[in-house]
Design a protein around this motif. Structure first.
Motif, PDB file in Angstrom:
ATOM      1  N   VAL A  15       0.835  -1.205   0.000  1.00  0.00           N
ATOM      2  CA  VAL A  15       0.000   0.000   0.000  1.00  0.00           C
ATOM      3  C   VAL A  15       0.868   1.253   0.000  1.00  0.00           C
ATOM      4  N   TRP A  18       2.170   1.784  -3.425  1.00  0.00           N
ATOM      5  CA  TRP A  18       1.100   2.292  -4.293  1.00  0.00           C
ATOM      6  C   TRP A  18       0.873   3.785  -4.060  1.00  0.00           C
ATOM      7  N   LEU A 273      -7.306   1.894  -8.035  1.00  0.00           N
ATOM      8  CA  LEU A 273      -6.782   0.767  -7.255  1.00  0.00           C
ATOM      9  C   LEU A 273      -6.244  -0.358  -8.132  1.00  0.00           C
ATOM     10  N   LEU A 276      -2.629  -1.338  -7.274  1.00  0.00           N
ATOM     11  CA  LEU A 276      -2.567  -1.944  -5.940  1.00  0.00           C
ATOM     12  C   LEU A 276      -3.035  -3.390  -6.010  1.00  0.00           C
ATOM     13  N   ARG A 277      -4.097  -3.648  -6.759  1.00  0.00           N
ATOM     14  CA  ARG A 277      -4.562  -5.015  -6.917  1.00  0.00           C
ATOM     15  C   ARG A 277      -3.522  -5.884  -7.609  1.00  0.00           C
ATOM     16  N   SER A 279      -0.317  -5.423  -7.512  1.00  0.00           N
ATOM     17  CA  SER A 279       0.761  -5.646  -6.544  1.00  0.00           C
ATOM     18  C   SER A 279       0.390  -6.738  -5.551  1.00  0.00           C
TER      19      SER A 279
END
Length: 403
Positions: A15, A18, A273, A276-277, A279
């Protein structure tokens, strides 16, 4: 304790990466949100909002009533004048259709893409300030609502309407031209979380790796500790992924009235997002791969059986090549003598490549895994060829020459 802490911090570290690489980096942020200008849900929401902002009002009944009165004064029959008066509502509809058509053409043109990209780029500082709780600009934060100023698009639409002959568009007032992108009562908490993540910065992944490595080194059974750490980290990423899915459904199910288009809100949520997803999925795949690698290199019955069969296949291929004059010479014997450090060196090089890879994905992990398997296969064949070259040929009774 260190391993448990590592498993918790791995998704948190992703996070933080990101936040730094997407949310707080202008070029990457613009590259992330730029495709939204082509998103149908966002385009439809922009058309509705622009039409509402333009709000061209032509009093159709009043216009046709004046026209009917003038016609009657010129001797037109009353029935014809009444028919003209009936055209009032249709005139309003016609004007609205013209405005909607013009707005749709503007939004679906390259003009909207350019305006959208420029607005987001120039507003990036305002986005960062919004996440920290202050600042204005094209992106504004007010009472938990994040909105984007589409005034440039409205101004361009005014020009298009005037050019099309719709003179009342010149009187379009300076009304609210902000498109609500996000609204949440929890935005203040998000600001505090973003500030904390900004303070932690990119050091969090480094600290997490150091904690995990220390925990594995201090463990009595290091190989098992590495397997547990990798699987625990993958599990943490999986739980974070599930939490994002739940948060998405909860957010879309509780959209306030200020959000004009739920579909556009979903598109914005998914786009922001997206990395992030990716990752988190990469973390899951990497954790499973590392766990399998650590387990397969252990002394258990199954790993030994698999390694034994693999070496047996490599030796069979090497003997076949030796019978047909395909030999590796001293390279094979040297590889056989130094196989373990060579494997360790290859693993460390690939780990370094992964660490330096810009935004690795699950496909990156699988690609590096494929490279590792190919290199291990080549090393196994070279080592087997070296062993065959120095062993006694059961048919001739002569030893290999090593050449």
């Amino acid at each position: 304790m260190l391993i448990t802490l590592t498993c918790i911090l791995v998704p948190v570290s992703l996070v933080t990466v990101w936040v730094h690489d997407i949310v707080l980096d202008t070029d990457r942020y613009v590259a992330t949100v730029a495709p939204l200008a082509r998103e149908p849900a966002v385009q439809d929401a922009a058309v509705d909002r622009i039409v509402h902002a333009v709000d061209v009002r032509v009093d159709g009944p009043a216009v046709v009533s004046d026209l009917a009165t003038w016609l009657q004064s010129r001797g037109v029959p009353p029935r014809a004048a009444a028919a003209v008066k009936a055209l009032g509502p249709k005139l309003d509809d016609a004007v609205n259709q013209v405005v909607t058509k013009a707005a749709t053409e503007v939004v679906h043109s390259d003009t909207f893409v350019t305006v959208w990209t420029q607005a987001n780029r120039f507003a990036h500082v305002a986005v960062v300030q919004a996440l920290t709780g202050h600042g204005r600009g094209a992106v504004e934060l007010t009472d938990g609502t994040v909105s984007l100023d589409i005034g440039a698009v409205v101004d361009r639409l005014k020009e298009e309407l005037v050019a099309a002959g719709l003179s009342p568009a010149e009187k379009i007032p300076d009304v609210n031209k902000r498109l609500v992108l996000f609204q949440s009562d929890k935005l203040a908490e998000l600001r505090r979380a973003a500030h904390a993540l900004d303070v932690v910065g990119n050091w969090m992944p480094v600290v997490t790796v150091l904690l995990g490595a220390t925990g594995v080194l201090l463990a009595r059974r290091r190989r098992r500790a590495l397997v547990c750490t990798a699987l625990g980290a993958a599990g943490g990423c999986l739980l974070m992924s599930i939490a994002l899915v739940v948060a998405r459904h909860y957010y879309l199910d509780h959209l306030p009235s200020e959000v004009q288009s739920p579909a556009a809100a979903a598109a914005v949520f998914d786009t922001l997002l997206h990395f992030l997803r990716i990752s988190l999925r990469t973390g899951i795949v990497l954790g499973v791969v590392v766990a399998l690698g650590a387990y397969s290199s252990g002394a258990g019955r199954l790993p030994r059986t698999v390694r034994g069969r693999a070496d047996g296949v490599a030796e069979s291929v090497a003997r076949w090549g030796d019978r047909h004059g395909v030999r590796t010479g001293r390279a094979g014997t040297w590889t056989d003598a130094h196989r373990r450090p060579l494997v360790l060196a290859v693993v460390l090089v690939l780990a370094l490549v992964f660490a330096l890879w810009n935004h690795p994905t699950a496909l990156t992990v699988l690609f590096l895994l494929a490279v590792l398997l190919v290199v291990l296969a080549v090393l196994a064949l070279l080592a087997a060829s070296g062993r065959v070259a120095t062993s006694t040929d059961p048919q001739t009774g002569r030893r290999g020459t090593g050449e």
